[in-house]
Design a protein around this motif. Structure first.
Motif, PDB file in Angstrom:
ATOM      1  N   GLU A  45      -4.065   6.334   9.846  1.00  7.62           N
ATOM      2  CA  GLU A  45      -4.869   7.514  10.306  1.00  7.62           C
ATOM      3  C   GLU A  45      -5.517   7.069  11.903  1.00  7.62           C
ATOM      4  O   GLU A  45      -6.026   5.984  11.944  1.00  7.62           O
ATOM      5  CB  GLU A  45      -6.160   7.417   9.355  1.00  7.62           C
ATOM      6  N   LYS A  46      -5.174   8.006  12.674  1.00 17.36           N
ATOM      7  CA  LYS A  46      -5.637   7.740  14.077  1.00 17.36           C
ATOM      8  C   LYS A  46      -6.025   9.152  14.569  1.00 17.36           C
ATOM      9  O   LYS A  46      -5.289  10.259  14.479  1.00 17.36           O
ATOM     10  CB  LYS A  46      -4.323   7.140  14.934  1.00 17.36           C
ATOM     11  N   ASN A  47      -7.131   9.020  15.434  1.00 18.64           N
ATOM     12  CA  ASN A  47      -7.465  10.383  16.161  1.00 18.64           C
ATOM     13  C   ASN A  47      -7.639  11.397  15.369  1.00 18.64           C
ATOM     14  O   ASN A  47      -7.147  12.592  15.624  1.00 18.64           O
ATOM     15  CB  ASN A  47      -6.340  10.574  17.295  1.00 18.64           C
ATOM     16  N   GLY A  48      -7.988  11.236  13.799  1.00 20.42           N
ATOM     17  CA  GLY A  48      -8.074  12.291  12.904  1.00 20.42           C
ATOM     18  C   GLY A  48      -6.971  12.814  12.412  1.00 20.42           C
ATOM     19  O   GLY A  48      -7.133  13.785  11.487  1.00 20.42           O
ATOM     20  N   ILE A  49      -5.800  12.318  12.384  1.00 18.26           N
ATOM     21  CA  ILE A  49      -4.624  12.607  11.899  1.00 18.26           C
ATOM     22  C   ILE A  49      -4.108  11.729  10.702  1.00 18.26           C
ATOM     23  O   ILE A  49      -4.240  10.438  11.125  1.00 18.26           O
ATOM     24  CB  ILE A  49      -3.367  12.865  12.947  1.00 18.26           C
ATOM     25  N   LYS A  50      -4.165  12.030   9.723  1.00 14.73           N
ATOM     26  CA  LYS A  50      -3.814  11.102   8.657  1.00 14.73           C
ATOM     27  C   LYS A  50      -2.237  11.254   8.101  1.00 14.73           C
ATOM     28  O   LYS A  50      -1.677  12.544   7.985  1.00 14.73           O
ATOM     29  CB  LYS A  50      -4.464  11.272   7.559  1.00 14.73           C
ATOM     30  N   LEU A  51      -1.629  10.055   7.925  1.00 14.17           N
ATOM     31  CA  LEU A  51      -0.117  10.069   7.765  1.00 14.17           C
ATOM     32  C   LEU A  51       0.148   9.313   6.500  1.00 14.17           C
ATOM     33  O   LEU A  51      -0.334   8.116   6.670  1.00 14.17           O
ATOM     34  CB  LEU A  51       0.806   9.540   8.923  1.00 14.17           C
ATOM     35  N   THR A  52       0.584  10.046   5.316  1.00 12.60           N
ATOM     36  CA  THR A  52       0.940   9.364   4.077  1.00 12.60           C
ATOM     37  C   THR A  52       2.009   9.496   3.519  1.00 12.60           C
ATOM     38  O   THR A  52       2.601  10.685   3.210  1.00 12.60           O
ATOM     39  CB  THR A  52      -0.409   9.715   3.092  1.00 12.60           C
ATOM     40  N   PRO A  53       2.993   8.427   3.256  1.00 10.70           N
ATOM     41  CA  PRO A  53       4.263   8.720   2.661  1.00 10.70           C
ATOM     42  C   PRO A  53       4.218   9.120   1.288  1.00 10.70           C
ATOM     43  O   PRO A  53       3.255   8.515   0.507  1.00 10.70           O
ATOM     44  CB  PRO A  53       5.010   7.000   3.145  1.00 10.70           C
ATOM     45  N   PHE A  54       5.210   9.554   0.398  1.00 11.77           N
ATOM     46  CA  PHE A  54       5.193   9.674  -0.687  1.00 11.77           C
ATOM     47  C   PHE A  54       6.740   9.535  -1.347  1.00 11.77           C
ATOM     48  O   PHE A  54       7.569  10.070  -0.621  1.00 11.77           O
ATOM     49  CB  PHE A  54       4.440  10.866  -1.298  1.00 11.77           C
ATOM     50  N   THR A  55       6.807   8.987  -2.413  1.00  9.87           N
ATOM     51  CA  THR A  55       7.997   8.746  -2.984  1.00  9.87           C
ATOM     52  C   THR A  55       8.115   9.403  -4.275  1.00  9.87           C
ATOM     53  O   THR A  55       9.042   8.801  -5.359  1.00  9.87           O
ATOM     54  CB  THR A  55       8.440   7.374  -2.992  1.00  9.87           C
ATOM     55  N   ASP A  56       7.165  10.100  -5.005  1.00 13.24           N
ATOM     56  CA  ASP A  56       7.062  10.279  -6.229  1.00 13.24           C
ATOM     57  C   ASP A  56       7.788  11.731  -6.781  1.00 13.24           C
ATOM     58  O   ASP A  56       7.489  12.126  -7.893  1.00 13.24           O
ATOM     59  CB  ASP A  56       5.796  10.442  -6.960  1.00 13.24           C
ATOM     60  N   SER A  57       8.613  12.427  -5.833  1.00 14.03           N
ATOM     61  CA  SER A  57       9.233  13.663  -6.086  1.00 14.03           C
ATOM     62  C   SER A  57      10.651  13.436  -7.203  1.00 14.03           C
ATOM     63  O   SER A  57      10.746  12.097  -7.262  1.00 14.03           O
ATOM     64  CB  SER A  57       9.787  14.114  -4.715  1.00 14.03           C
ATOM     65  N   VAL A  81       0.911  19.113   5.587  1.00 11.61           N
ATOM     66  CA  VAL A  81       2.180  19.534   6.340  1.00 11.61           C
ATOM     67  C   VAL A  81       3.245  18.338   6.180  1.00 11.61           C
ATOM     68  O   VAL A  81       2.710  17.174   6.622  1.00 11.61           O
ATOM     69  CB  VAL A  81       2.191  20.115   7.699  1.00 11.61           C
ATOM     70  N   MET A  82       4.466  18.608   5.688  1.00 15.16           N
ATOM     71  CA  MET A  82       5.209  17.319   5.397  1.00 15.16           C
ATOM     72  C   MET A  82       6.142  17.195   6.701  1.00 15.16           C
ATOM     73  O   MET A  82       6.874  17.943   7.280  1.00 15.16           O
ATOM     74  CB  MET A  82       6.227  17.922   4.200  1.00 15.16           C
ATOM     75  N   LEU A  83       6.293  15.853   6.953  1.00 18.18           N
ATOM     76  CA  LEU A  83       7.122  15.322   8.081  1.00 18.18           C
ATOM     77  C   LEU A  83       8.429  14.837   7.018  1.00 18.18           C
ATOM     78  O   LEU A  83       8.186  14.138   6.425  1.00 18.18           O
ATOM     79  CB  LEU A  83       6.380  14.377   8.885  1.00 18.18           C
ATOM     80  N   GLN A  91       9.313   3.140   6.795  1.00 17.34           N
ATOM     81  CA  GLN A  91       9.712   3.455   5.474  1.00 17.34           C
ATOM     82  C   GLN A  91      10.428   4.743   5.577  1.00 17.34           C
ATOM     83  O   GLN A  91       9.807   5.799   6.175  1.00 17.34           O
ATOM     84  CB  GLN A  91       8.599   3.788   4.440  1.00 17.34           C
ATOM     85  N   TRP A  92      11.833   5.056   5.048  1.00 13.38           N
ATOM     86  CA  TRP A  92      12.353   6.409   4.968  1.00 13.38           C
ATOM     87  C   TRP A  92      11.778   7.041   3.840  1.00 13.38           C
ATOM     88  O   TRP A  92      12.373   6.897   2.945  1.00 13.38           O
ATOM     89  CB  TRP A  92      13.963   6.176   5.118  1.00 13.38           C
ATOM     90  N   ALA A  93      11.034   7.923   4.154  1.00 12.68           N
ATOM     91  CA  ALA A  93      10.132   8.786   3.091  1.00 12.68           C
ATOM     92  C   ALA A  93       9.818  10.056   3.557  1.00 12.68           C
ATOM     93  O   ALA A  93       9.405   9.935   5.262  1.00 12.68           O
ATOM     94  CB  ALA A  93       9.135   7.935   2.457  1.00 12.68           C
ATOM     95  N   PRO A  94       9.452  10.918   3.017  1.00  9.51           N
ATOM     96  CA  PRO A  94       8.698  12.206   3.653  1.00  9.51           C
ATOM     97  C   PRO A  94       7.199  11.654   3.867  1.00  9.51           C
ATOM     98  O   PRO A  94       6.754  10.780   2.923  1.00  9.51           O
ATOM     99  CB  PRO A  94       8.532  13.175   2.511  1.00  9.51           C
ATOM    100  N   TYR A  95       6.561  12.231   4.909  1.00 13.37           N
ATOM    101  CA  TYR A  95       5.253  11.871   5.006  1.00 13.37           C
ATOM    102  C   TYR A  95       4.354  13.089   5.053  1.00 13.37           C
ATOM    103  O   TYR A  95       4.598  14.119   5.583  1.00 13.37           O
ATOM    104  CB  TYR A  95       5.002  11.124   6.570  1.00 13.37           C
ATOM    105  N   MET A  96       3.153  12.925   4.440  1.00 12.10           N
ATOM    106  CA  MET A  96       2.199  14.080   4.310  1.00 12.10           C
ATOM    107  C   MET A  96       1.225  14.077   5.655  1.00 12.10           C
ATOM    108  O   MET A  96       0.656  12.946   5.720  1.00 12.10           O
ATOM    109  CB  MET A  96       1.416  14.085   3.096  1.00 12.10           C
ATOM    110  N   MET A  97       1.285  15.100   6.566  1.00 15.49           N
ATOM    111  CA  MET A  97       0.338  14.893   7.450  1.00 15.49           C
ATOM    112  C   MET A  97      -0.906  15.792   7.219  1.00 15.49           C
ATOM    113  O   MET A  97      -0.832  16.982   7.054  1.00 15.49           O
ATOM    114  CB  MET A  97       1.149  15.636   8.783  1.00 15.49           C
ATOM    115  N   GLU A  98      -2.033  15.347   7.534  1.00 19.00           N
ATOM    116  CA  GLU A  98      -3.362  16.014   7.397  1.00 19.00           C
ATOM    117  C   GLU A  98      -4.242  15.821   8.671  1.00 19.00           C
ATOM    118  O   GLU A  98      -4.073  14.789   9.325  1.00 19.00           O
ATOM    119  CB  GLU A  98      -4.272  15.315   6.236  1.00 19.00           C
TER     120      GLU A  98
END
Length: 271
Positions: A43-55, A197-199, A228-235
């Protein structure tokens, strides 16, 4: 009596040592979990980036492009694509919680077709035509869940070079070299779809690791290093136009050579 007291003392010491060991073990687990969680979400400058691998994994899914053949030349205009598909159902809605929390195609699962790392086109049948200008082109195809998250195992993608019409000059592209392709986000997100939004990007002939290659993602000027090669959720993204720059870099932070390994895209969020 003395012997009994001695034995009781030994037992007490053993229990104390056992308790201390358990406390150390618990502390180690807690520390490990804390580090893992901290490393997972940035999380930087109000932007949060979280990977997920449970699809849903679809580990046995396979995609094979029959035509156009690799290295072939096809007539100018609309190029006919024909795929073989195994253990994956196009047009089906992907199950799982993520389908309800991000932009989801109403048409279901599909194929992403990317030419020269331009924005992909989504296709819901194994046969279709696509207008491609004359010249030599790099074509990446891969399977996608209904919410546009790519399947990342080897049998789920195809990469090849094809020529449409007459090529002004041959392209120097090594299909065996490391490559980065951009996938999502794309276009406009509105309402609930704009909250998270997914990256998602695609790697070929490489992977990511703390002590290896990484992707440097610069989102609205804020830099994140992804190992990590994964999709990332951007908030936390603002309404309006947003910009993402992706770069495939090596352990020293230097760009990995390749025609598509640095790419910049914009997308728009609306209330």
């Amino acid at each position: 009596m003395t012997k009994s007291l001695y034995l009781l003392g030994l037992a007490a010491l053993g229990l104390a040592a056992c308790d201390a060991s358990k406390q150390q073990s618990s502390a180690a687990v807690a520390t490990s979990e804390t580090v893992t969680n901290t490393a997972a979400t940035q999380e930087k400058n109000g932007i949060k980036l979280t990977p997920f691998t449970d699809s849903p994994k679809f580990a046995a899914a396979g995609l094979r492009l029959n035509t156009p053949a690799a290295g072939s030349t096809v007539p100018s205009g609309a190029v006919a694509f024909d795929y073989d598909l195994t253990n994956f159902q196009l047009t089906k809605m992907t199950e799982g919680e993520h389908a309800a929390h991000m932009a989801n195609s109403a048409k279901g699962q599909h194929i992403h077709n990317i030419v020269d790392n331009q924005p992909y086109t989504a296709h819901y049948t194994t046969e279709f035509t696509k207008d491609i200008p004359d010249g030599q082109h790099v074509v990446l195809s891969f399977l996608s869940r209904s919410y546009h998250e790519s399947l990342k195992h080897r049998s789920a993608y195809d990469l090849r070079v094809v020529t449409v019409g007459k090529a002004a000059a041959p392209m120097s592209f090594d299909v065996k070299a490391p490559h980065l392709f951009y996938s999502r986000p794309k276009d406009v997100y509105a309402g609930n779809d704009a909250k998270s939004v997914m990256l998602d990007f695609y790697l070929v002939n490489t992977t990511l690791a703390p002590e290896g290659n990484k992707v440097r993602a610069t989102i609205n000027g804020t830099e994140f290093l992804l190992d990590q090669w994964a999709p990332y959720m951007m908030e936390g993204l603002p309404m309006g136009e947003n910009t993402i720059k992706l770069e495939l870099i090596d352990l020293d932070g230097k760009p990995v050579p390749g025609p598509f390994n640095t790419v910049t895209r914009t997308f728009t969020l609306q209330p």
